[in-house]
Write a protein that holds these residues in place. Structure first.
Motif: not given
Length: 162
Positions: A53-62, A110-119
């Motif tokens: 959860q904190p890493l997801r929050g960071f991904g969204a913030l970034f 990179v953030a977009m890939v990360g957020c899509l990957g998490f979600g």
């Protein structure tokens, strides 16, 4: 056209005596340090506890930070505003806005890939830790050593001198 009616740049800051839009490298490095600290906390939490959860929050913030920097105005991006506040008494070090735009676009990707990957894509946690670890490494290089990999890539790929 006189200097009083000169157009404001659409990306970057106009500085007298510099012919191209620029950013203050000190503020950029300070904001990278802030983002690194927040992201490192999230990464360590995910790595040691399995709580992403904190890493997801960071991904969204970034993602939001990079989106604001690229589309609206860098002054309204939270980490950039805080970084500028921290270094307000230091003499600015100007760097070309072209390089930062390229670097921040890569960061946004990179953030977009990360957020899509998490979600939606549901990538395994190990993949996400690796992707976020890469992003944090790049943030650390920028903040601690002043090495912007995106800026260096732009310099190499561009035919123009920075």
């Amino acid at each position: 056209m006189t200097s009083d009616t000169a157009e404001k740049p659409t990306f970057g800051v106009a500085v007298p005596g510099i012919n191209t839009p620029v950013f203050d490298e000190r503020a950029v490095r300070a904001s990278a340090g802030i983002l690194f600290l927040v992201g490192f906390f999230g990464w360590m939490t995910a790595f040691y506890t399995g709580n992403f959860q904190p890493l997801r929050g960071f991904g969204a913030l970034f993602l939001i930070e990079m989106l604001i920097r690229l589309t609206w105005n860098h002054r309204f991006a939270p980490a950039m505003a805080l970084g500028s506040l921290f270094v307000r008494w230091q003499r600015p070090e100007w760097v070309s806005a072209k390089q930062k735009k390229f670097a921040w676009t890569l960061g946004f990707g990179v953030a977009m890939v990360g957020c899509l990957g998490f979600g939606w894509l549901g990538f395994p946690g190990a993949w996400m830790l690796a992707l976020c670890g890469l992003c944090l490494s790049l943030l650390f290089l920028e903040a601690a050593m002043g090495i912007c990999i995106g800026c260096e890539l732009q310099r190499i790929l561009s035919q123009e001198e920075p």
